[in-house]
Design a protein around this motif. Structure first.
Motif, PDB file in Angstrom:
ATOM      1  N   UNK A 169       8.318 -28.231 -12.679  1.00  0.00           N
ATOM      2  CA  UNK A 169       6.930 -27.863 -12.944  1.00  0.00           C
ATOM      3  C   UNK A 169       6.161 -27.578 -11.663  1.00  0.00           C
ATOM      4  N   UNK A 170       6.370 -28.425 -10.644  1.00  0.00           N
ATOM      5  CA  UNK A 170       5.703 -28.221  -9.357  1.00  0.00           C
ATOM      6  C   UNK A 170       6.110 -26.896  -8.725  1.00  0.00           C
ATOM      7  N   UNK A 171       7.403 -26.618  -8.706  1.00  0.00           N
ATOM      8  CA  UNK A 171       7.885 -25.394  -8.057  1.00  0.00           C
ATOM      9  C   UNK A 171       7.464 -24.142  -8.822  1.00  0.00           C
ATOM     10  N   UNK A 201       7.245 -21.044  -3.104  1.00  0.00           N
ATOM     11  CA  UNK A 201       6.634 -20.661  -1.832  1.00  0.00           C
ATOM     12  C   UNK A 201       6.885 -21.682  -0.739  1.00  0.00           C
ATOM     13  N   UNK A 202       7.410 -22.830  -1.095  1.00  0.00           N
ATOM     14  CA  UNK A 202       7.751 -23.828  -0.089  1.00  0.00           C
ATOM     15  C   UNK A 202       8.967 -23.331   0.700  1.00  0.00           C
ATOM     16  N   UNK A 203       9.026 -23.663   1.970  1.00  0.00           N
ATOM     17  CA  UNK A 203      10.056 -23.114   2.841  1.00  0.00           C
ATOM     18  C   UNK A 203      11.468 -23.377   2.344  1.00  0.00           C
ATOM     19  N   UNK A 204      12.261 -22.327   2.262  1.00  0.00           N
ATOM     20  CA  UNK A 204      13.645 -22.488   1.813  1.00  0.00           C
ATOM     21  C   UNK A 204      14.464 -23.309   2.790  1.00  0.00           C
ATOM     22  N   UNK A 205      14.148 -23.191   4.068  1.00  0.00           N
ATOM     23  CA  UNK A 205      14.928 -23.925   5.057  1.00  0.00           C
ATOM     24  C   UNK A 205      14.570 -25.406   5.081  1.00  0.00           C
ATOM     25  N   UNK A 206      13.537 -25.799   4.369  1.00  0.00           N
ATOM     26  CA  UNK A 206      13.184 -27.215   4.264  1.00  0.00           C
ATOM     27  C   UNK A 206      13.382 -27.665   2.818  1.00  0.00           C
ATOM     28  N   UNK A 207      12.570 -27.173   1.911  1.00  0.00           N
ATOM     29  CA  UNK A 207      12.613 -27.630   0.525  1.00  0.00           C
ATOM     30  C   UNK A 207      13.839 -27.071  -0.198  1.00  0.00           C
TER      31      UNK A 207
END
Length: 217
Positions: free
Chosen positions: A97-99, A153-159
């Motif tokens: 839901x958040x993503x 939209x959160x960074x792929x290399x982190x999240x």
């Protein structure tokens, strides 16, 4: 980040890392079951506290809930695989839901392909490793979580990377249930991969939310 903010908030991350390392070092020590269970849960519980303190708005509360359910799952799975799995399942649903609330405005063909691969391959590989229908059903949510994280939209290399590490750690757990059975490599890698994944997810989401919310800076 100001010095005051560092003093006020970084201790949550430091406490999380200390708890996670301590659990990994002491997991084979002759500690009482309750003490070890609590120590295991504290690693991600401190990430929940960090998210609650640092992340703004409704999305901040959602990532805190995801981490809190992970901490519950860490403890509960020591008593019941079903209870622990149920807590993680709920956490995946909240994370999805958040993503989805924070979908990336534009994605490339390779990014969409990676998301579809995570969605499909996660439950398929889980089934092949475990030969367990309940595990496969749980892994549908796991794969959807990873796919949604990768497309957010959160960074792929982190999240996104954190979500993939979570998937791999669960696959290693599932190897114990199927034809492969117990193996030393899985025993060594499950916790580091899982905790690293949760750490990357929590810090990545929190930093992105703060970066896009001027009043939180």
């Amino acid at each position: 980040m100001s010095r005051a903010a560092l003093i006020e908030h970084r201790p949550w991350l430091l406490a999380s890392i200390v708890a996670a390392v301590a659990y990994y070092a002491l997991s084979d020590a002759p500690l009482g079951g309750i003490q070890l269970m609590v120590l295991k849960a504290l690693g991600v519980a401190f990430l929940a506290a960090y998210a609650l303190r640092r992340a703004p708005g409704h999305d901040g509360r959602l990532i805190a809930i995801v981490m809190a359910l992970g901490a519950v799952g860490d403890a509960a799975i020591e008593v019941s695989f079903i209870a622990g799995g149920s807590a993680f399942f709920l956490g995946h649903l909240v994370a999805i839901g958040l993503y989805l609330r924070n979908r990336r405005a534009q994605t490339t063909a390779s990014q969409r392909l990676a998301a579809v691969a995570l969605l499909v391959a996660t439950p398929l590989i889980a089934w092949l490793l475990s030969r367990d229908a309940a595990v496969a059903l749980y892994s549908v949510a796991l794969g959807a979580m990873a796919a949604a994280a990768w497309s957010s939209r959160f960074g792929r290399y982190r999240v996104g990377t954190g979500a993939v590490l979570f998937v791999v750690s669960d696959w290693l757990i599932f190897t114990r249930m199927g034809p492969i059975g117990e193996n030393l490599l899985a025993d060594w890698l499950i916790w580091p991969l899982y905790y690293s994944g949760q750490f990357l997810i929590a810090t990545g989401v929190v930093q992105a939310l703060r970066r896009h919310t001027p009043r939180a800076a």
